[in-house]
Write a protein that holds these residues in place. Structure first.
Motif, PDB file in Angstrom:
ATOM      1  N   VAL A 163      44.510  23.608  44.370  1.00  9.36           N
ATOM      2  CA  VAL A 163      45.228  24.464  43.423  1.00  9.36           C
ATOM      3  C   VAL A 163      44.747  24.221  41.998  1.00  9.36           C
ATOM      4  N   LEU A 164      44.612  22.953  41.611  1.00 13.50           N
ATOM      5  CA  LEU A 164      44.201  22.646  40.243  1.00 13.50           C
ATOM      6  C   LEU A 164      42.781  23.144  39.974  1.00 13.50           C
ATOM      7  N   VAL A 165      41.893  22.980  40.953  1.00 12.80           N
ATOM      8  CA  VAL A 165      40.511  23.417  40.783  1.00 12.80           C
ATOM      9  C   VAL A 165      40.432  24.933  40.634  1.00 12.80           C
ATOM     10  N   THR A 166      41.139  25.657  41.509  1.00 14.94           N
ATOM     11  CA  THR A 166      41.070  27.113  41.445  1.00 14.94           C
ATOM     12  C   THR A 166      41.784  27.648  40.201  1.00 14.94           C
ATOM     13  N   GLN A 167      42.814  26.951  39.736  1.00  6.86           N
ATOM     14  CA  GLN A 167      43.444  27.352  38.476  1.00  6.86           C
ATOM     15  C   GLN A 167      42.477  27.195  37.308  1.00  6.86           C
ATOM     16  N   ARG A 168      41.698  26.121  37.325  1.00  3.95           N
ATOM     17  CA  ARG A 168      40.698  25.925  36.266  1.00  3.95           C
ATOM     18  C   ARG A 168      39.631  27.018  36.322  1.00  3.95           C
ATOM     19  N   LEU A 169      39.254  27.426  37.552  1.00  5.13           N
ATOM     20  CA  LEU A 169      38.301  28.516  37.709  1.00  5.13           C
ATOM     21  C   LEU A 169      38.866  29.797  37.097  1.00  5.13           C
ATOM     22  N   GLU A 170      40.132  30.090  37.376  1.00  7.92           N
ATOM     23  CA  GLU A 170      40.773  31.271  36.802  1.00  7.92           C
ATOM     24  C   GLU A 170      40.777  31.201  35.278  1.00  7.92           C
ATOM     25  N   GLN A 171      41.188  30.060  34.752  1.00  6.17           N
ATOM     26  CA  GLN A 171      41.281  29.905  33.301  1.00  6.17           C
ATOM     27  C   GLN A 171      39.917  30.042  32.640  1.00  6.17           C
ATOM     28  N   ARG A 172      38.901  29.502  33.296  1.00  8.98           N
ATOM     29  CA  ARG A 172      37.560  29.589  32.724  1.00  8.98           C
ATOM     30  C   ARG A 172      37.106  31.035  32.622  1.00  8.98           C
ATOM     31  N   MET A 173      37.302  31.801  33.687  1.00 11.87           N
ATOM     32  CA  MET A 173      36.850  33.183  33.649  1.00 11.87           C
ATOM     33  C   MET A 173      37.719  34.046  32.739  1.00 11.87           C
ATOM     34  N   LYS A 174      38.984  33.699  32.589  1.00 16.26           N
ATOM     35  CA  LYS A 174      39.829  34.413  31.630  1.00 16.26           C
ATOM     36  C   LYS A 174      39.273  34.267  30.216  1.00 16.26           C
ATOM     37  N   SER A 175      38.795  33.063  29.904  1.00 17.65           N
ATOM     38  CA  SER A 175      38.266  32.825  28.563  1.00 17.65           C
ATOM     39  C   SER A 175      36.830  33.322  28.418  1.00 17.65           C
ATOM     40  N   GLU A 176      36.015  33.189  29.484  1.00 14.91           N
ATOM     41  CA  GLU A 176      34.612  33.615  29.435  1.00 14.91           C
ATOM     42  C   GLU A 176      34.483  35.136  29.375  1.00 14.91           C
ATOM     43  N   ASP A 177      35.240  35.807  30.227  1.00 12.12           N
ATOM     44  CA  ASP A 177      35.095  37.257  30.356  1.00 12.12           C
ATOM     45  C   ASP A 177      36.416  37.840  30.860  1.00 12.12           C
ATOM     46  N   PRO A 178      37.360  38.092  29.947  1.00 15.04           N
ATOM     47  CA  PRO A 178      38.678  38.586  30.374  1.00 15.04           C
ATOM     48  C   PRO A 178      38.599  39.890  31.169  1.00 15.04           C
ATOM     49  N   ALA A 179      37.684  40.778  30.805  1.00 16.91           N
ATOM     50  CA  ALA A 179      37.575  42.044  31.527  1.00 16.91           C
ATOM     51  C   ALA A 179      37.123  41.824  32.958  1.00 16.91           C
ATOM     52  N   PHE A 180      36.177  40.917  33.153  1.00 15.77           N
ATOM     53  CA  PHE A 180      35.716  40.616  34.512  1.00 15.77           C
ATOM     54  C   PHE A 180      36.841  39.971  35.314  1.00 15.77           C
ATOM     55  N   TYR A 181      37.593  39.077  34.694  1.00 16.32           N
ATOM     56  CA  TYR A 181      38.713  38.442  35.388  1.00 16.32           C
ATOM     57  C   TYR A 181      39.700  39.505  35.875  1.00 16.32           C
ATOM     58  N   ARG A 182      40.067  40.433  34.990  1.00 17.90           N
ATOM     59  CA  ARG A 182      41.023  41.477  35.380  1.00 17.90           C
ATOM     60  C   ARG A 182      40.449  42.354  36.483  1.00 17.90           C
ATOM     61  N   HIS A 183      39.162  42.610  36.417  1.00 13.70           N
ATOM     62  CA  HIS A 183      38.517  43.424  37.451  1.00 13.70           C
ATOM     63  C   HIS A 183      38.577  42.721  38.807  1.00 13.70           C
ATOM     64  N   CYS A 184      38.342  41.403  38.831  1.00 13.09           N
ATOM     65  CA  CYS A 184      38.423  40.637  40.089  1.00 13.09           C
ATOM     66  C   CYS A 184      39.832  40.706  40.677  1.00 13.09           C
ATOM     67  N   VAL A 185      40.829  40.544  39.831  1.00 13.46           N
ATOM     68  CA  VAL A 185      42.226  40.586  40.292  1.00 13.46           C
ATOM     69  C   VAL A 185      42.542  41.957  40.869  1.00 13.46           C
ATOM     70  N   GLU A 186      42.106  43.013  40.189  1.00 15.35           N
ATOM     71  CA  GLU A 186      42.378  44.369  40.651  1.00 15.35           C
ATOM     72  C   GLU A 186      41.620  44.672  41.939  1.00 15.35           C
ATOM     73  N   LEU A 187      40.371  44.245  42.027  1.00 15.95           N
ATOM     74  CA  LEU A 187      39.592  44.466  43.238  1.00 15.95           C
ATOM     75  C   LEU A 187      40.216  43.736  44.412  1.00 15.95           C
ATOM     76  N   ASP A 188      40.682  42.527  44.186  1.00 11.33           N
ATOM     77  CA  ASP A 188      41.352  41.776  45.254  1.00 11.33           C
ATOM     78  C   ASP A 188      42.643  42.458  45.657  1.00 11.33           C
ATOM     79  N   ARG A 189      43.396  42.962  44.685  1.00 14.01           N
ATOM     80  CA  ARG A 189      44.657  43.648  44.995  1.00 14.01           C
ATOM     81  C   ARG A 189      44.393  44.881  45.846  1.00 14.01           C
ATOM     82  N   ARG A 190      43.379  45.664  45.472  1.00 14.62           N
ATOM     83  CA  ARG A 190      43.069  46.886  46.249  1.00 14.62           C
ATOM     84  C   ARG A 190      42.599  46.524  47.648  1.00 14.62           C
ATOM     85  N   SER A 191      41.833  45.446  47.780  1.00 13.30           N
ATOM     86  CA  SER A 191      41.349  45.036  49.104  1.00 13.30           C
ATOM     87  C   SER A 191      42.506  44.612  49.996  1.00 13.30           C
ATOM     88  N   MET A 192      43.482  43.919  49.409  1.00 17.46           N
ATOM     89  CA  MET A 192      44.628  43.446  50.195  1.00 17.46           C
ATOM     90  C   MET A 192      45.516  44.605  50.650  1.00 17.46           C
TER      91      MET A 192
END
Length: 303
Positions: A272-301
């Motif tokens: 959990v801690l590792v994947t949370q850090r991955l999320e936080q890193r991409m939120k700061s690196e590329d917020p638009a890409f992070y949101r796109h990943c979340v949306e793509l995952d939501r649509r896939s589910m």
């Protein structure tokens, strides 16, 4: 010639196991984005080796940008899904210039040192294993011997040496200047797994998971040791260097930080801690890409 950064994605095992290697499928998408983003800063010549479904996911829907995309892994569409390493081996086998193959769970915060990438072959680290381990060489030798099948000469030579255990080359990264050697080894490994003549042996070992390491990492060590000193080998003198001298060094946080290298091996992808850090890193690196990943995952589910 500049070094090419290569990733491979054989979608068949991923979709068969529904991406359960990661805590959530979204983390798989985020890891792809971060791995490519970081490595591209050092190695702008990037290549994805995948199949049509993989290109659809990573390029068309996720929007990752590679300098070159190959769908040659379509050639594996009839292969046993248990052989998840075949995609990597196939990617190794088609390289025609100095390259480094990077696993999706590997992040290069720094460029690899020049003393490493100028060597004939390089990998993450050597791994030392006991012969008694499950899914080791003895299991395969028994199965092949039962059906009077022959393992590669490099394998047989390595196992004839007076070693108490065996070595594998950890392929979190695998690269080479001597791409001819890597192509030879990868084609040999693909033949061991996929040649129809070996099917009787593999029916004795139906659960392929652990044997992926044998054909990818152990066979590489055997080929390196066999050919390095063989007087008649076209690969005589080929040797490997490592980013880390041992498994323990590779996963020592301080040494990994100094090398600028992270490998989220095995259970780390569920942490959990590792994947949370991955999320936080991409939120700061590329917020638009992070949101796109979340949306793509939501649509896939919801599909």
């Amino acid at each position: 010639m500049p070094m090419r950064a290569v990733w491979s994605f054989w979608s068949k095992p991923f979709f068969a196991f529904k991406g359960r290697i990661w805590r959530e499928p979204v983390h798989h998408l985020l890891a792809w984005g971060l791995s490519l983003r970081l490595a591209r800063q050092h190695y702008p010549d990037t290549m994805l080796v995948t199949d049509e479904a993989g290109a659809d996911l990573l390029v068309d829907r996720l929007g990752l940008s590679f300098a070159q995309v190959s769908t040659e892994l379509e050639n594996l569409r009839r292969a046993d899904v248990g052989w998840w390493a075949l995609g990597k081996l196939y990617a190794y086998s088609i390289q025609d210039r100095p390259f480094v193959h990077i696993d999706t769970d590997v992040f290069l915060w720094k460029a690899l040192p020049s003393r490493l990438i100028q060597t004939p072959v390089f990998a993450q680290c050597p791994e030392a294993h006991a012969l008694e381990e499950a899914c080791g060489p003895r299991d395969m030798e028994w199965a092949f011997g039962k059906h009077q099948l022959v393992l590669p000469a490099e394998w047989e030579w390595y196992r004839s040496q007076p070693y108490n255990g065996f070595r594998e080359e950890n392929c979190g990264i695998l690269g080479a200047q001597r791409v001819d050697f890597i192509r030879y080894y990868a084609q040999l490994a693909l033949d061991v797994a996929m040649n129809p003549r070996n099917l009787p042996a593999w029916t004795e070992l139906p659960h392929k998971s652990g044997y992926n390491m044998m054909i990818e990492q152990f066979l590489l060590a055997a080929c390196l040791d066999y050919h390095r000193f063989h007087p008649d080998s076209p690969y005589r003198g080929v040797h490997a260097r490592y980013l880390f001298p041992s498994w323990n060094d590779a996963f020592d946080p301080q040494k990994a930080a100094r090398a600028g290298y992270t490998h989220l091996l095995g259970d780390a992808k569920h942490n959990v801690l590792v994947t949370q850090r991955l999320e936080q890193r991409m939120k700061s690196e590329d917020p638009a890409f992070y949101r796109h990943c979340v949306e793509l995952d939501r649509r896939s589910m919801s599909a």
